[in-house]
Design an enzyme around this catalytic site. Sequence first.
Site, PDB file in Angstrom:
ATOM      1  CB  CYS A  86       6.976  -1.710 -10.943  1.00 12.09           C
ATOM      2  SG  CYS A  86       7.287   0.063 -11.089  1.00 12.09           S
ATOM      3  CB  CYS A 275       5.458   4.176  -4.855  1.00 13.33           C
ATOM      4  SG  CYS A 275       5.607   2.407  -4.597  1.00 13.33           S
TER       5      CYS A 275
END
Length: 331
Positions: A86, A275
Amino acid sequence: MTMEITGAGVAGRYPFAKLHGLGNDFVFFDDRDETMDVSVDQVKRLCDRRFGIGADGVILVRPARLEGCDGLMYYINADGTLAQMCGNGVRCFAKYVVDRGIVDAARGSLTVETLAGPRAIRFTMDEAGRLATAQVDMGAPVLEAAEVPLNAAAADEAATVVAEDRAARPCDGQTRSCATTLTLAYPGGPSFAFVGVSMGNPHAVCLIDDWEALPAHLFKGGEKSLETFDVDAVGAYFESHPAFPEKTNVEFACVDDSGIAMRVFERGCGETMACGTGACATLVAAALTERSERENDVHLRGGTLHILWDETDHVIMTGPAEEAFIGEVEL
Ligand SMILES: N[C@H](CCC[C@H](N)C(=O)O)C(=O)O
């Protein structure tokens, strides 16, 4: 397939911190004593924006297992599935440990272990002595279809592969295979071309050059643009498409003189404000298809990340990390 966590869910009252990278937000827990055994239901509740704290994911700060790493980022999507990496989360991880003195700010750098391997980070501090921005070496993109992973044969059984292009572009003389672009049919039309890129987690990047060429039913009113495009419907369809055996994060992007504009339907979360791994994958896809140089600004709903795909084949992501609030939660 994607992996759900298997925690039994130990009840208790836990201190937490809420952090975000450009609005992609996470509930952090200090689990350096490795006593937290969160369950899928607990994660779903924590991430619920009505009945819980509200977040795109949960991050446990655990002791590193790898030599030379300062901690392990254990990242769980809002649906309770584990993800290998992530990008926004790892910048927030750096902020969490530096602002609490777990890592000495004077070092100016740290290495975070993730399920996709170690990620080296350099950071800057603000005038209040807190971490402001982080520059993360996100490693090399993975383009080999089987490793993204992509599976055109599985998609073909669903009669949805329109085309498969193995050579998005000669890969800069690298001795690496070229990216695979899968063109997949969408119910009711049209087909969308996705470049498969892994940044430790899978991404399907759709670069759109002409919004007007898409049918009106794909837009939520107003003029046809990235902002009105129905990311929820189209992203949800391709997130779980048979061409992506581990599901996928789905990016829709367009390139102009100001950089790359992008929206993302994240695996296990839905559309998010930003993201980090998706911004990296999108820069790589745009460079491979000659729409962008190997360094650019990626503009997301929550803000801008600066991405460089450098001459050593590593992708360097630079962006902010912020702490919104702390609290205690009954699990
Ligand atoms: N949903 C992603 C993980 C979070 C990635 C994103 N939040 C980032 O900043 O890279 C996946 O299942 O691969």
